[in-house]
Design a protein around this motif. Structure first.
Motif, PDB file in Angstrom:
ATOM      1  N   TRP A 190       0.798  -1.231   0.000  1.00 33.29           N
ATOM      2  CA  TRP A 190       0.000   0.000   0.000  1.00 33.29           C
ATOM      3  C   TRP A 190       0.828   1.278   0.000  1.00 33.29           C
ATOM      4  CZ3 TRP A 190      -4.265  -1.826  -1.547  1.00 33.29           C
ATOM      5  CH2 TRP A 190      -4.787  -3.007  -1.036  1.00 33.29           C
ATOM      6  N   VAL A 206      -7.996  -1.349   0.842  1.00 38.53           N
ATOM      7  CA  VAL A 206      -7.189  -1.340   2.066  1.00 38.53           C
ATOM      8  C   VAL A 206      -8.112  -1.168   3.270  1.00 38.53           C
ATOM      9  CG1 VAL A 206      -6.704   1.143   2.042  1.00 38.53           C
ATOM     10  CG2 VAL A 206      -5.105  -0.390   3.162  1.00 38.53           C
ATOM     11  N   THR A 260      -5.053  -1.120   8.434  1.00 34.95           N
ATOM     12  CA  THR A 260      -3.834  -1.191   7.629  1.00 34.95           C
ATOM     13  C   THR A 260      -3.440   0.188   7.116  1.00 34.95           C
ATOM     14  OG1 THR A 260      -4.321  -3.466   6.997  1.00 34.95           O
ATOM     15  CG2 THR A 260      -2.777  -2.254   5.601  1.00 34.95           C
ATOM     16  N   THR A 304      -1.866   2.120   9.908  1.00 41.34           N
ATOM     17  CA  THR A 304      -0.507   1.634  10.176  1.00 41.34           C
ATOM     18  C   THR A 304       0.472   2.132   9.130  1.00 41.34           C
ATOM     19  OG1 THR A 304      -1.386  -0.350  11.236  1.00 41.34           O
ATOM     20  CG2 THR A 304       0.893  -0.449  10.476  1.00 41.34           C
ATOM     21  N   ARG A 305       0.102   2.023   7.865  1.00 36.27           N
ATOM     22  CA  ARG A 305       1.007   2.451   6.781  1.00 36.27           C
ATOM     23  C   ARG A 305       1.235   3.963   6.822  1.00 36.27           C
ATOM     24  NH1 ARG A 305       2.292  -1.865   7.357  1.00 36.27           N
ATOM     25  NH2 ARG A 305       1.735  -3.633   6.089  1.00 36.27           N
TER      26      ARG A 305
END
Length: 107
Positions: free
Chosen positions: A18, A43, A47, A50-51
């Motif tokens: 991502w 996504v 997630t 977090t990214r």
């Protein structure tokens, strides 16, 4: 054990799942979290969070709070992310060409 080089760590973050989609989405300007979710619908919220935190920690993404009365946070390319903008633009063009070629092959 050999210490990791900074460029290895940066490339590891950029090659993570991502990361490029997030940076490509932000290359057109700042977006709210919900707008990023819409830009990358596959996504999950966890997630994406977090990214974004990982990319923010290494300077590719910046998060800022809009002034009151809103409490909205927006994400934008950080200092290192802005340095990648020309590369991201070429990558977006390549992606568009690839999609067009794949579509033409299916016909």
């Amino acid at each position: 054990m050999k210490p990791r080089r900074i460029e290895d760590e940066v490339f590891q973050h950029l090659s993570g799942r991502w990361a490029l989609q997030i940076l490509l989405s932000l290359s057109n300007g700042p977006l709210r979290f919900i707008d990023l979710r819409r830009a990358i619908p596959t996504v999950s919220a966890n997630t994406l969070t977090t990214r974004l935190r990982e990319l923010e920690a290494i300077g590719f993404v910046e998060r800022r709070q809009l002034p009151p009365p809103t409490s909205i946070q927006v994400y934008d390319l950080g200092e290192f992310g802005r340095g990648l903008r020309p590369t991201l633009e070429h990558l977006a063009l390549w992606k568009a060409d690839l999609c067009c070629s794949a579509f033409a092959l299916r016909r």
